[in-house]
Design an enzyme around this catalytic site. Structure first.
Site, PDB file in Angstrom:
ATOM      1  N   HIS A 177      11.402 -27.994 -19.796  1.00  0.00           N
ATOM      2  CA  HIS A 177      10.612 -27.621 -20.979  1.00  0.00           C
ATOM      3  C   HIS A 177      10.776 -26.119 -21.210  1.00  0.00           C
ATOM      4  O   HIS A 177      10.881 -25.341 -20.260  1.00  0.00           O
ATOM      5  CB  HIS A 177       9.141 -27.975 -20.749  1.00  0.00           C
ATOM      6  CG  HIS A 177       8.306 -27.894 -21.986  1.00  0.00           C
ATOM      7  ND1 HIS A 177       7.891 -26.694 -22.510  1.00  0.00           N
ATOM      8  CD2 HIS A 177       7.840 -28.863 -22.809  1.00  0.00           C
ATOM      9  CE1 HIS A 177       7.194 -26.943 -23.619  1.00  0.00           C
ATOM     10  NE2 HIS A 177       7.143 -28.233 -23.822  1.00  0.00           N
TER      11      HIS A 177
ATOM     12  N   GLU B 275      13.561 -30.020 -28.650  1.00  0.00           N
ATOM     13  CA  GLU B 275      12.354 -29.280 -28.980  1.00  0.00           C
ATOM     14  C   GLU B 275      12.719 -27.847 -29.361  1.00  0.00           C
ATOM     15  O   GLU B 275      12.872 -26.985 -28.480  1.00  0.00           O
ATOM     16  CB  GLU B 275      11.415 -29.231 -27.770  1.00  0.00           C
ATOM     17  CG  GLU B 275      10.932 -30.579 -27.303  1.00  0.00           C
ATOM     18  CD  GLU B 275       9.571 -30.478 -26.633  1.00  0.00           C
ATOM     19  OE1 GLU B 275       8.660 -31.181 -27.061  1.00  0.00           O
ATOM     20  OE2 GLU B 275       9.418 -29.665 -25.699  1.00  0.00           O
TER      21      GLU B 275
ATOM     22  N   GLY C 241       2.848 -32.446 -27.817  1.00  0.00           N
ATOM     23  CA  GLY C 241       2.000 -31.549 -27.034  1.00  0.00           C
ATOM     24  C   GLY C 241       0.563 -31.612 -27.523  1.00  0.00           C
ATOM     25  O   GLY C 241      -0.206 -32.490 -27.162  1.00  0.00           O
ATOM     26  N   GLY C 242       0.185 -30.665 -28.378  1.00  0.00           N
ATOM     27  CA  GLY C 242      -1.206 -30.516 -28.807  1.00  0.00           C
ATOM     28  C   GLY C 242      -1.852 -31.797 -29.295  1.00  0.00           C
ATOM     29  O   GLY C 242      -3.001 -32.105 -28.932  1.00  0.00           O
TER      30      GLY C 242
ATOM     31  N   SER D  29       5.358 -29.675 -32.813  1.00  0.00           N
ATOM     32  CA  SER D  29       4.380 -29.823 -33.904  1.00  0.00           C
ATOM     33  C   SER D  29       4.401 -31.203 -34.554  1.00  0.00           C
ATOM     34  O   SER D  29       4.253 -31.320 -35.766  1.00  0.00           O
ATOM     35  CB  SER D  29       4.580 -28.719 -34.952  1.00  0.00           C
ATOM     36  OG  SER D  29       4.303 -27.449 -34.383  1.00  0.00           O
TER      37      SER D  29
ATOM     38  N   GLU E  55       8.731 -23.959 -21.928  1.00  0.00           N
ATOM     39  CA  GLU E  55       7.702 -23.143 -21.266  1.00  0.00           C
ATOM     40  C   GLU E  55       8.038 -22.910 -19.800  1.00  0.00           C
ATOM     41  O   GLU E  55       7.543 -21.945 -19.197  1.00  0.00           O
ATOM     42  CB  GLU E  55       6.321 -23.811 -21.442  1.00  0.00           C
ATOM     43  CG  GLU E  55       5.830 -23.660 -22.879  1.00  0.00           C
ATOM     44  CD  GLU E  55       4.847 -24.715 -23.338  1.00  0.00           C
ATOM     45  OE1 GLU E  55       4.291 -25.453 -22.497  1.00  0.00           O
ATOM     46  OE2 GLU E  55       4.634 -24.818 -24.567  1.00  0.00           O
TER      47      GLU E  55
ATOM     48  N   GLY F  31       3.974 -25.866 -30.925  1.00  0.00           N
ATOM     49  CA  GLY F  31       2.624 -25.316 -31.066  1.00  0.00           C
ATOM     50  C   GLY F  31       2.433 -24.410 -32.265  1.00  0.00           C
ATOM     51  O   GLY F  31       1.424 -23.701 -32.355  1.00  0.00           O
TER      52      GLY F  31
ATOM     53  N   ASN G 168       2.565 -34.709 -23.688  1.00  0.00           N
ATOM     54  CA  ASN G 168       2.636 -33.630 -22.694  1.00  0.00           C
ATOM     55  C   ASN G 168       1.316 -32.862 -22.755  1.00  0.00           C
ATOM     56  O   ASN G 168       1.115 -32.062 -23.656  1.00  0.00           O
ATOM     57  CB  ASN G 168       3.825 -32.721 -23.029  1.00  0.00           C
ATOM     58  CG  ASN G 168       3.895 -31.501 -22.126  1.00  0.00           C
ATOM     59  OD1 ASN G 168       3.203 -31.422 -21.104  1.00  0.00           O
ATOM     60  ND2 ASN G 168       4.726 -30.537 -22.497  1.00  0.00           N
ATOM     61  N   TRP G 169       0.452 -33.130 -21.793  1.00  0.00           N
ATOM     62  CA  TRP G 169      -0.879 -32.503 -21.819  1.00  0.00           C
ATOM     63  C   TRP G 169      -0.821 -31.032 -21.391  1.00  0.00           C
ATOM     64  O   TRP G 169      -1.805 -30.311 -21.516  1.00  0.00           O
ATOM     65  CB  TRP G 169      -1.844 -33.251 -20.906  1.00  0.00           C
ATOM     66  CG  TRP G 169      -2.210 -34.635 -21.353  1.00  0.00           C
ATOM     67  CD1 TRP G 169      -1.639 -35.368 -22.367  1.00  0.00           C
ATOM     68  CD2 TRP G 169      -3.236 -35.473 -20.800  1.00  0.00           C
ATOM     69  NE1 TRP G 169      -2.242 -36.601 -22.465  1.00  0.00           N
ATOM     70  CE2 TRP G 169      -3.228 -36.694 -21.519  1.00  0.00           C
ATOM     71  CE3 TRP G 169      -4.156 -35.314 -19.755  1.00  0.00           C
ATOM     72  CZ2 TRP G 169      -4.114 -37.739 -21.222  1.00  0.00           C
ATOM     73  CZ3 TRP G 169      -5.027 -36.352 -19.465  1.00  0.00           C
ATOM     74  CH2 TRP G 169      -5.004 -37.545 -20.201  1.00  0.00           C
ATOM     75  N   LYS G 170       0.305 -30.628 -20.830  1.00  0.00           N
ATOM     76  CA  LYS G 170       0.454 -29.256 -20.308  1.00  0.00           C
ATOM     77  C   LYS G 170      -0.701 -28.940 -19.343  1.00  0.00           C
ATOM     78  O   LYS G 170      -1.167 -29.839 -18.652  1.00  0.00           O
ATOM     79  CB  LYS G 170       0.535 -28.254 -21.463  1.00  0.00           C
ATOM     80  CG  LYS G 170       1.541 -28.669 -22.535  1.00  0.00           C
ATOM     81  CD  LYS G 170       1.836 -27.575 -23.508  1.00  0.00           C
ATOM     82  CE  LYS G 170       2.717 -28.110 -24.624  1.00  0.00           C
ATOM     83  NZ  LYS G 170       3.257 -27.055 -25.469  1.00  0.00           N
TER      84      LYS G 170
HETATM   85  C1  PEP Z   1       5.633 -29.558 -26.363  1.00  0.00           C
HETATM   86  O1  PEP Z   1       5.188 -28.565 -25.819  1.00  0.00           O
HETATM   87  O2  PEP Z   1       6.389 -30.325 -25.748  1.00  0.00           O
HETATM   88  C2  PEP Z   1       5.260 -29.800 -27.744  1.00  0.00           C
HETATM   89  C3  PEP Z   1       6.028 -30.564 -28.456  1.00  0.00           C
HETATM   90  O3  PEP Z   1       4.113 -29.177 -28.204  1.00  0.00           O
HETATM   91  P1  PEP Z   1       3.440 -29.323 -29.665  1.00  0.00           P
HETATM   92  O4  PEP Z   1       3.470 -30.786 -30.023  1.00  0.00           O
HETATM   93  O5  PEP Z   1       2.046 -28.836 -29.474  1.00  0.00           O
HETATM   94  O6  PEP Z   1       4.237 -28.502 -30.595  1.00  0.00           O
END
Ligand code: PEP
Length: 257
Positions: free
Chosen positions: A105, A175, A240-241, A219, A107, A181, A12-14
């Site tokens: 999500h 999640e 994500g990151g 994470s 967010e 994050g 997920n590049w957001k």
């Molecule tokens: C996400 O936002 O879906 C996510 C899992 O982010 P991160 O891996 O950065 O915690």
């Protein structure tokens, strides 16, 4: 693991990536996937999906062609078309070559006020368009501290899954909001308990609930991925990151086995 539950690693590049950086990242991932396809010693035990910003979908699609890396959206509107300024329909994502779309999500639930009912309508829209919806669920830190994590996620599943959807038409991503994050993750026991609970809820909801893949997200990094992937009922990861660096994303994919 059954064939239907081959692991999936989804990035997920957001809201990250201008054209040049996004194309470079997609090329690196596609290059590794093509090379792995040629070399049995490198081949992956998982499916790969990247979900770039909507602005890059049409440019990245051709980069991934022939690589087995799938492409998906990060959200869609419930309607197929109409007066919804700034929104994108599931049909538009499908038209661009997407196979999946992330829905609900945290967010979007928190930042855009998306209720379970809205997420349910979006998941129905994804199904209508022939996309697999990745339904995100997860508790806040306060909810976990209050001992309510399982109940919160169960309620999100009950409210967000449309009637009639089949087990192959959706994926669940667990999640925990407090893990996204932050560099923090639940304990393996807590993840196992949550995934087992989700699987039981899905089993009651669908005759083939066992076929629904349940991803863990929050994470996931190269150094914890192997341990996370080994947990019972973890059918992959939503990343994500770490999906913004090809080497890290690839290392996570390699940890599937
Ligand atoms: C996400 O936002 O879906 C996510 C899992 O982010 P991160 O891996 O950065 O915690």
């Amino acid at each position: 693991m059954t064939a239907e539950r081959r692991k999936l690693v989804a990035g997920n590049w957001k809201m990250n990536g201008l054209r040049e950086d996004g194309l470079r990242l997609a090329r690196e991932i596609a290059h590794r996937a093509v090379a792995a396809g040629r070399d049995a010693g490198e081949s992956l035990a998982c499916d790969l999906l990247i979900c770039p910003p909507a602005t890059l979908l049409s440019a990245i699609g051709p980069v991934l062609a022939g690589s087995n890396v799938m492409i998906g959206g990060q959200d869609c509107h419930a309607a197929a078309k109409g007066a919804h300024t700034g929104d994108i329909s599931a049909e538009m994502l499908k038209d661009l070559g997407c196979s999946h779309v992330i829905l609900g999500h945290s967010e979007r639930r928190v930042g855009h006020g998306e209720s379970d009912a809205i997420v349910r309508a979006k998941l129905a829209a994804a199904r209508r368009a022939g996309l697999t919806g990745i339904l995100c669920v997860g508790e806040s830190e306060a909810e976990r501290d209050a001992g309510r994590a399982l109940a919160v996620v169960e309620a999100q599943l009950a409210g967000s899954i449309p009637d009639g959807i089949g087990p192959q038409e959706m994926i669940v991503a667990y999640e925990p909001i407090w893990a996204i994050g932050t560099g923090r993750t639940p304990t393996p026991l807590d993840i196992a308990a949550m995934h087992a609970h989700i699987r039981a809820v899905l089993g009651r909801r669908f005759s083939g609930g066992n076929g629904v893949r349940i991803l863990y997200g929050g994470s996931v990094k190269p150094d914890n991925a192997s341990a996370l992937m080994a947990i019972a009922d973890v059918d992959g990861a939503l990343v994500g990151g770490a999906s913004l660096a090809a080497g890290d994303f690839w290392a996570i994919a390699r940890s599937c086995g």
